[in-house]
Design an enzyme around this catalytic site. Structure first.
Site, short mmCIF file in Angstrom:
data_model
loop_
_atom_site.label_atom_id
_atom_site.label_comp_id
_atom_site.label_asym_id
_atom_site.label_seq_id
_atom_site.Cartn_x
_atom_site.Cartn_y
_atom_site.Cartn_z
N ARG A 25 1.00 -1.37 0.00
CA ARG A 25 0.04 -0.05 -0.04
C ARG A 25 0.96 1.10 -0.10
NH1 ARG A 25 -3.48 -0.41 4.99
NH2 ARG A 25 -1.52 -1.18 5.86
N ASN A 43 -6.20 -2.63 2.41
CA ASN A 43 -6.33 -4.06 2.66
C ASN A 43 -7.68 -4.33 2.73
OD1 ASN A 43 -3.52 -4.37 2.93
ND2 ASN A 43 -3.46 -4.18 4.90
#
Length: 107
Positions: A25, A43
């Site tokens: 990320r 996520n």
């Protein structure tokens, strides 16, 4: 008619494999910001990483290629799924952000 450099495109993505806890990320956000791509990444409860990309077509395609073939150094990309890339008339995001699930903050 807009010049190609002014046209904005968007697509969604979901990345499968060893993709959580490996800085995917954060590195996606860094690469997107460097390339003036806006959107978000997060996520999921299913162990994947998903998000939305928004920018010029070459920049969106560059991020898609990176997500499909590289990812962060510690990630293992098994597969990547993308929604069809489509042109939009206006941006929906001001920056590229990491989104967090609400349940990550409960005790």
């Amino acid at each position: 008619m807009q010049k190609p450099s002014d046209q904005i495109f968007t697509c969604g993505f979901e990345i499968f494999g060893k993709v959580q806890g490996v800085r995917l990320r954060r590195e996606t956000r860094e690469l997107a910001t460097l390339n003036n791509v806006r959107g978000w990444v997060m996520n999921t409860d299913q162990g994947t990483v998903k998000g939305q990309l928004e920018g010029t077509l070459p920049r969106v395609n560059e991020l898609k290629f990176w997500l499909l073939n590289f990812g962060s150094p510690r990630s293992i990309i098994e597969r990547a799924e993308f929604t069809p890339t489509k042109e939009i008339t206006a941006r929906n995001f001001n920056a590229f952000t990491i989104r967090y699930r609400p349940d990550q903050f409960t005790c």
